[in-house]
Design a protein around this motif. Sequence first.
Motif, mmCIF file in Angstrom:
data_model
loop_
_atom_site.group_PDB
_atom_site.id
_atom_site.type_symbol
_atom_site.label_atom_id
_atom_site.label_comp_id
_atom_site.label_asym_id
_atom_site.label_seq_id
_atom_site.Cartn_x
_atom_site.Cartn_y
_atom_site.Cartn_z
ATOM 1 N N PRO A 14 -10.201 4.556 63.681
ATOM 2 C CA PRO A 14 -10.994 5.087 64.796
ATOM 3 C C PRO A 14 -11.069 6.605 64.820
ATOM 4 O O PRO A 14 -12.047 7.181 65.303
ATOM 5 N N GLU A 15 -10.025 7.284 64.293
ATOM 6 C CA GLU A 15 -10.042 8.746 64.295
ATOM 7 C C GLU A 15 -11.098 9.280 63.329
ATOM 8 O O GLU A 15 -11.761 10.271 63.609
ATOM 9 N N LYS A 16 -11.221 8.587 62.182
ATOM 10 C CA LYS A 16 -12.216 9.020 61.192
ATOM 11 C C LYS A 16 -13.540 8.300 61.379
ATOM 12 O O LYS A 16 -14.513 8.610 60.676
ATOM 13 N N GLU A 17 -13.536 7.324 62.301
ATOM 14 C CA GLU A 17 -14.735 6.529 62.570
ATOM 15 C C GLU A 17 -15.313 5.950 61.273
ATOM 16 O O GLU A 17 -16.504 6.073 60.987
#
Length: 415
Positions: free
Chosen positions: A367-370
């Motif tokens: 989710p941080e790097k999507e």
Amino acid sequence: MAELKLPDLGDNVTSAVVVGVLIKEGDMVAAGQPVLELETDKAVMEAPASEGGTVTKVMVKPGDEVKSGQVIALLGEATVQTPAPTPAKPEEAPAPSSPAPIATPARPTPPPGERRLIPAAPSVRRLAREMGVNLREVLGSGPAYRISEQDVRRYATGAAPQVAPTPSPTALALPDFSKFGPVRREAMSGVRRATVRSMAQAWSTIPMVTHFDKADITEMEALRKKLSPKAEKQGAKLTMTAILLKIAAAALQRFPKFNASIDTASNEIIYKDYIHIGVAVDTPTGLLVPVIRDVDRKGVFALAAELAEVAAKARERKLTPEEMQGASFTISNLGGIGGVGFTPIVNWPEVAILGVSRSSIEPVWNPEKEGFEPRNLMPFSLSYDHRLIDGADAARFCRFVAELLEEPVLLGFAG
């Protein structure tokens, strides 16, 4: 000329395989002296001579299947009547005056004068001799009532014997397969016969449920490869199974219910203050489960070295009965072979077993790097006794295992 016959092999054991002949023509044997080594289940036991004399002919050889009462040698007249210089037979030691022998109908006392093969290792016989215990009065808790050191100590203190019930599944008549084509028969090995009994018992006794999970072992696998050279310098091969031993020990400390057994006779739960873990080993003769003791007190490198040692002994059939007893939990790792999951059977009287399958690279959403990124995921499963362990307990246990696999910094590698 006298016939030397094989003694009674014990309850529920009708035959055994000769793995060693300890006598030869011309030898003098004394009554009670070991003359054969026999494979009956997962271990090897000694068969004593029923009488003394000079061996004139040996009737069996390694690999032969023998039965109780079968003639194994011919004896001439003894020229020496005194016993051979072998350790005193524990079965002839005087029974202790206190405590009184424990009466049990599970294994009938042999008639006076009858010699019976007592399934006990030399170390157990020595302990019985030192404690003044008559092994004929001890009911073993192992396969085919094999007697362990714990059985001897329990008897000496007057405690009731703890014996695994022997399952007696109804044998269904098979159809005549030869009507449909060529067939061939092959006798089961002692290991396979023992597996049949223990698995039938476990399946009929324990209401099992299996919980499945996955762990991201990307960092753990990288650390394992990094530390492998250091482990090799200490004489150990750092495997995932060795790491799992340490992780399982931590999980059993956090969740003691998984390190327990159920005593249905007294309606009690027995919590064990030790952590001994069995590791399933695939051998040419079948599945053997050596036990690593005090796993919680050892580092990963030490566990790796010990694991390699007992696995080698298992494949060479050199494990002693004591090395396969006392486990409070079991690990079965099939990752080296393959598969995406399986449901291992709980090894009674344990209440849980961890099954591990082959890891693989899979896309995982970050989710941080999507975006998705490749991660090394290892599937594992936990079969458990639902009489003691609830589904939520199993899920928490598996999550704890997964967290330790995913955070290597939480695991101690020293030792």
